[in-house]
Write a protein that holds these residues in place. Structure first.
Motif, mmCIF file in Angstrom:
data_model
loop_
_atom_site.group_PDB
_atom_site.id
_atom_site.type_symbol
_atom_site.label_atom_id
_atom_site.label_comp_id
_atom_site.label_asym_id
_atom_site.label_seq_id
_atom_site.Cartn_x
_atom_site.Cartn_y
_atom_site.Cartn_z
ATOM 1 N N TYR A 34 0.812 -1.068 0.203
ATOM 2 C CA TYR A 34 -0.506 0.279 -0.139
ATOM 3 C C TYR A 34 1.103 1.132 -0.108
ATOM 4 N N TYR A 35 0.357 1.778 -0.632
ATOM 5 C CA TYR A 35 1.632 3.626 -0.486
ATOM 6 C C TYR A 35 0.218 3.961 -0.967
ATOM 7 N N LYS A 36 0.440 5.330 0.221
ATOM 8 C CA LYS A 36 -0.825 6.581 0.373
ATOM 9 C C LYS A 36 0.010 7.601 0.202
ATOM 10 N N CYS A 37 -0.465 8.781 0.297
ATOM 11 C CA CYS A 37 0.021 9.932 0.076
ATOM 12 C C CYS A 37 -0.886 11.132 -0.263
ATOM 13 N N SER A 38 -1.244 11.730 1.415
ATOM 14 C CA SER A 38 -1.779 12.932 1.484
ATOM 15 C C SER A 38 -1.194 14.022 2.193
ATOM 16 N N GLY A 39 -0.342 13.933 1.614
ATOM 17 C CA GLY A 39 0.335 15.206 2.256
ATOM 18 C C GLY A 39 1.104 15.246 0.760
ATOM 19 N N SER A 40 2.747 15.758 0.725
ATOM 20 C CA SER A 40 3.294 15.348 -0.395
ATOM 21 C C SER A 40 5.088 14.639 -0.715
ATOM 22 N N SER A 41 4.881 13.681 -1.921
ATOM 23 C CA SER A 41 5.974 12.775 -1.555
ATOM 24 C C SER A 41 7.060 13.121 -3.327
ATOM 25 N N THR A 42 8.219 12.267 -3.010
ATOM 26 C CA THR A 42 8.391 12.749 -4.809
ATOM 27 C C THR A 42 9.566 11.033 -4.392
ATOM 28 N N ALA A 43 9.037 10.397 -5.335
ATOM 29 C CA ALA A 43 9.905 9.301 -5.262
ATOM 30 C C ALA A 43 11.264 9.018 -6.057
ATOM 31 N N LYS A 44 12.199 9.172 -6.516
ATOM 32 C CA LYS A 44 13.699 9.106 -7.006
ATOM 33 C C LYS A 44 13.366 8.032 -7.867
ATOM 34 N N GLY A 45 12.693 6.780 -7.288
ATOM 35 C CA GLY A 45 13.485 5.855 -8.050
ATOM 36 C C GLY A 45 11.848 4.962 -8.394
ATOM 37 N N ASN A 46 11.379 3.497 -8.688
ATOM 38 C CA ASN A 46 10.616 3.191 -8.934
ATOM 39 C C ASN A 46 9.276 2.783 -8.082
ATOM 40 N N VAL A 47 7.960 2.877 -8.295
ATOM 41 C CA VAL A 47 7.353 2.228 -7.495
ATOM 42 C C VAL A 47 6.311 1.776 -7.869
ATOM 43 N N LYS A 48 6.113 0.296 -6.849
ATOM 44 C CA LYS A 48 5.702 -1.131 -6.951
ATOM 45 C C LYS A 48 5.117 -1.228 -6.095
ATOM 46 N N SER A 49 3.625 -0.836 -5.984
ATOM 47 C CA SER A 49 3.144 -1.504 -5.653
ATOM 48 C C SER A 49 1.472 -1.976 -5.751
ATOM 49 N N ARG A 50 0.545 -2.590 -4.690
ATOM 50 C CA ARG A 50 -0.821 -3.636 -4.519
ATOM 51 C C ARG A 50 -1.614 -2.530 -5.151
ATOM 52 N N ILE A 51 -1.779 -1.611 -4.137
ATOM 53 C CA ILE A 51 -2.398 -0.413 -4.050
ATOM 54 C C ILE A 51 -2.043 0.879 -3.492
ATOM 55 N N ILE A 52 -2.787 2.030 -4.787
ATOM 56 C CA ILE A 52 -1.944 3.434 -4.488
ATOM 57 C C ILE A 52 -3.209 4.467 -4.309
ATOM 58 N N GLY A 53 -2.928 5.040 -3.383
ATOM 59 C CA GLY A 53 -3.637 6.053 -3.438
ATOM 60 C C GLY A 53 -3.192 7.131 -2.832
ATOM 61 N N ILE A 54 -4.060 8.275 -3.969
ATOM 62 C CA ILE A 54 -2.953 9.766 -4.112
ATOM 63 C C ILE A 54 -4.350 11.100 -3.848
ATOM 64 N N SER A 55 -3.874 11.715 -2.633
ATOM 65 C CA SER A 55 -5.343 12.564 -2.472
ATOM 66 C C SER A 55 -3.987 13.587 -1.834
ATOM 67 N N GLY A 56 -2.736 14.194 -2.246
ATOM 68 C CA GLY A 56 -2.434 15.275 -2.192
ATOM 69 C C GLY A 56 -1.329 15.067 -3.640
ATOM 70 N N SER A 57 0.162 15.030 -2.900
ATOM 71 C CA SER A 57 0.596 15.855 -4.649
ATOM 72 C C SER A 57 2.600 14.729 -4.671
ATOM 73 N N THR A 58 2.184 14.118 -5.333
ATOM 74 C CA THR A 58 3.052 12.758 -5.648
ATOM 75 C C THR A 58 3.842 13.017 -6.932
ATOM 76 N N LYS A 59 4.924 12.919 -7.082
ATOM 77 C CA LYS A 59 5.736 13.100 -7.736
ATOM 78 C C LYS A 59 6.957 11.627 -8.146
ATOM 79 N N ILE A 60 6.860 10.528 -9.229
ATOM 80 C CA ILE A 60 7.527 8.792 -9.926
ATOM 81 C C ILE A 60 8.663 9.875 -10.387
ATOM 82 N N CYS A 61 9.828 10.025 -10.447
ATOM 83 C CA CYS A 61 10.687 9.711 -10.809
ATOM 84 C C CYS A 61 11.263 8.533 -12.704
ATOM 85 N N GLY A 62 10.771 7.643 -11.849
ATOM 86 C CA GLY A 62 10.918 6.088 -12.257
ATOM 87 C C GLY A 62 9.948 5.848 -12.908
#
Length: 240
Positions: free
Chosen positions: A40-68
């Motif tokens: 589970y990857y849940k973001c209600s704030g602000s996140s920056t992932a500099k690599g790849n993201v693999k997650s069964r469930i992703i929920g974004i209610s804030g702001s997220t940047k994924i560089c991979g």
């Protein structure tokens, strides 16, 4: 015995290392160094992932940047997301805004906001109530579009394609402005059964084609039936 994955929950600001987790929950401002693999990857704030993201469930209610790249079974965005790599997901649901720099490959797309894809979009079902901008090909078995703004794609292909201007009460009150603002612009539309409104296209090709109101189509190529609505301009050609 299988190792139990730990949770990572951050409500302040800082950075975490990549790795494998059960749940990553962010309500602050976080930078992630390296690839993330979690359930589970849940973001209600602000996140920056500099690599790849693999997650069964992703929920974004804030702001997220994924560089991979992003790999998920279910991706839900009610805030904003920006993915620089490729997105592979079984289901994508957006009620906010999403920008994908490369391709989207999914089974089901449900949009009630806006989505921008620089590459291609491959899906089984593409359902949108909002607007989209696709730099390459939109290819889906069933395409159902209700436009609330400008929509663009280089090419569109599918079995059943329906494109309509939005009809909410707010836009009915502003119908004169809205009929010009909500438009689909594309080079080619090809499918089996096609219905279009407020569409500009060079070529529309299908078995059964209905060109509804306010369309500018340079040429329609049809195999079985064609119907041209009011205020629409096109040249029709029957093909084998």
């Amino acid at each position: 015995m299988e190792n139990k994955l730990s949770d990572m929950k951050i409500s302040g600001s800082g950075s975490i290392s990549g790795g494998s987790y059960n749940e990553v929950k962010i309500s602050g401002s976080v930078k992630i160094d390296g690839d993330i693999n979690c359930n589970y990857y849940k973001c209600s704030g602000s996140s920056t992932a500099k690599g790849n993201v693999k997650s069964r469930i992703i929920g974004i209610s804030g702001s997220t940047k994924i560089c991979g790249n992003l790999d998920s079974e279910e991706m839900s965005v009610s805030g904003s997301s920006h993915i620089l790599g490729y997105v592979t997901a079984k289901k994508v649901k957006v009620s906010g805004s999403t920008h994908i720099e490369n391709n989207l490959n999914t089974e089901d797309v449900q949009i009630s906001g806006s989505i921008s894809i620089n590459g291609d979009c491959e899906a089984e079902n593409f359902n949108i109530r909002g607007n989209f901008n696709i730099g390459g090909l939109l290819n889906a078995d069933d395409i159902d579009v209700e436009m609330y703004g400008k929509c663009r794609a280089k090419e569109i292909g599918g079995e059943n394609i329906q494109v309509k201007a939005g009809s909410s009460n707010f836009f009915i009150k502003m119908i004169n402005l809205f009929s010009n603002y909500a438009r689909l612009v594309t080079d080619v539309i090809e499918g089996d059964d096609i219905y279009l409104e407020n569409t500009d296209s060079k070529i529309v090709r299908g078995n059964n084609v209905v060109i509804g109101p306010n369309c500018n189509i340079e040429r329609v190529e049809y195999r079985n039936t064609v119907d041209i609505g009011e205020n629409s301009k096109t040249l029709c050609k029957k093909i084998d």
